[in-house]
Design an enzyme around this catalytic site. Structure first.
Site, PDB file in Angstrom:
ATOM      1  N   GLY A  24      -2.908   1.906  -0.333  1.00 42.99           N
ATOM      2  CA  GLY A  24      -2.975   2.853   0.775  1.00 42.99           C
ATOM      3  C   GLY A  24      -3.614   3.803   0.939  1.00 42.99           C
ATOM      4  CG  ASN A  25      -6.179   4.018   2.934  1.00 41.63           C
ATOM      5  OD1 ASN A  25      -6.084   4.111   4.262  1.00 41.63           O
ATOM      6  ND2 ASN A  25      -6.629   3.139   2.340  1.00 41.63           N
ATOM      7  N   GLY A  41      -8.556   4.667  -5.641  1.00 40.83           N
ATOM      8  CA  GLY A  41      -8.156   4.494  -6.958  1.00 40.83           C
ATOM      9  C   GLY A  41      -7.024   5.488  -7.474  1.00 40.83           C
ATOM     10  CB  SER A  70     -12.296   1.457  -0.320  1.00 43.54           C
ATOM     11  OG  SER A  70     -11.150   0.949  -0.184  1.00 43.54           O
ATOM     12  CD  GLU A  71      -9.251  -0.400   4.026  1.00 46.00           C
ATOM     13  OE1 GLU A  71      -9.986  -0.531   5.020  1.00 46.00           O
ATOM     14  OE2 GLU A  71      -9.222  -1.490   3.629  1.00 46.00           O
ATOM     15  CG  HIS A  90      -4.072   1.292   5.440  1.00 48.08           C
ATOM     16  ND1 HIS A  90      -3.635   0.255   5.963  1.00 48.08           N
ATOM     17  CD2 HIS A  90      -4.869   0.692   4.056  1.00 48.08           C
ATOM     18  CE1 HIS A  90      -3.996  -0.977   5.190  1.00 48.08           C
ATOM     19  NE2 HIS A  90      -4.775  -0.701   4.139  1.00 48.08           N
ATOM     20  CG  HIS A  92      -1.154  -2.749   1.459  1.00 53.26           C
ATOM     21  ND1 HIS A  92      -1.751  -2.521   0.281  1.00 53.26           N
ATOM     22  CD2 HIS A  92      -1.875  -2.492   2.524  1.00 53.26           C
ATOM     23  CE1 HIS A  92      -3.189  -2.793   0.514  1.00 53.26           C
ATOM     24  NE2 HIS A  92      -3.239  -2.596   1.764  1.00 53.26           N
ATOM     25  CG  HIS A 151      -5.480  -5.258   5.055  1.00 53.19           C
ATOM     26  ND1 HIS A 151      -6.755  -4.756   5.158  1.00 53.19           N
ATOM     27  CD2 HIS A 151      -5.141  -4.415   3.967  1.00 53.19           C
ATOM     28  CE1 HIS A 151      -7.257  -3.700   4.575  1.00 53.19           C
ATOM     29  NE2 HIS A 151      -5.976  -3.467   3.555  1.00 53.19           N
TER      30      HIS A 151
END
Length: 183
Positions: A24-25, A41, A70-71, A90, A92, A151
């Site tokens: 997530g982010n 990370g 990374s997103e 974001h 999962h 995703h």
């Protein structure tokens, strides 16, 4: 204040099991050309404000010592496509991710109809790629939540609280829909 909102929402999504490990982010837009985003990370349940990265809307680092998520491209694209958006989450979430190949478009919960409306599925793209950013672009103005094919999910809103609550609502709707399918 934006940094504190990210930390609080990150802890909530971690505690609720909407992310695992470093998944997530989150981001919050501050001003017309800047946002704070979570680093790559790092567990969202163990973040601190000094870990966050400040970027401009072109993705250039303005503050922070860590590498941005990374997103980040997906977050930037959502902000670029819809200037009313001030926060993006974001994650999962397990049940919602189970539907990441099928739209959640049945009105199974009144709250979900009000909070989310229809939740479409964006076509698959490799996580962290420009393809993910491009795949979400068509949905940023007309929807409030989106499933990323195979995703996860992304929600957005005028505040971090609204974006977070939409993620919770999405997962609840997915859970109820899963239960309906077993009846």
């Amino acid at each position: 204040e934006a940094k504190a909102q990210i930390i609080e929402a990150g802890l909530k999504i971690y505690q609720r099991g909407l992310v695992a490990a470093n998944d997530g982010n989150l981001s919050v837009r501050v001003g017309e050309n800047a946002l704070w985003v979570t680093p790559t990370g790092v567990s969202k349940g163990f973040m601190t404000e000094d870990m966050l990265v400040k970027l401009d809307l072109d993705g250039n680092v303005l503050a922070g010592t860590r590498k941005a998520s990374s997103e980040t491209k997906m977050h930037l694209r959502i902000y670029q496509e819809n200037p009313d958006v001030r926060a993006v989450v974001h994650a999962h979430p397990p049940a919602a991710t189970a539907f990441a190949a099928v739209p959640l478009d049945r009105p199974v919960l009144q709250e979900a109809v009000v909070q989310l409306g229809t939740v479409p599925v964006a076509p698959f793209a490799l996580p962290g790629s420009q393809g993910v950013a491009d795949s979400v672009a068509p949905y940023c103005r007309d929807y409030r939540a989106l499933l990323l094919e195979y995703h996860g999910a992304v929600t957005w809103g005028e505040t971090m609280e609204r974006a977070y609550f939409r993620l919770e609502c999405l997962e609840q709707m997915a859970n109820v829909t899963l239960h309906l399918k077993t009846l």
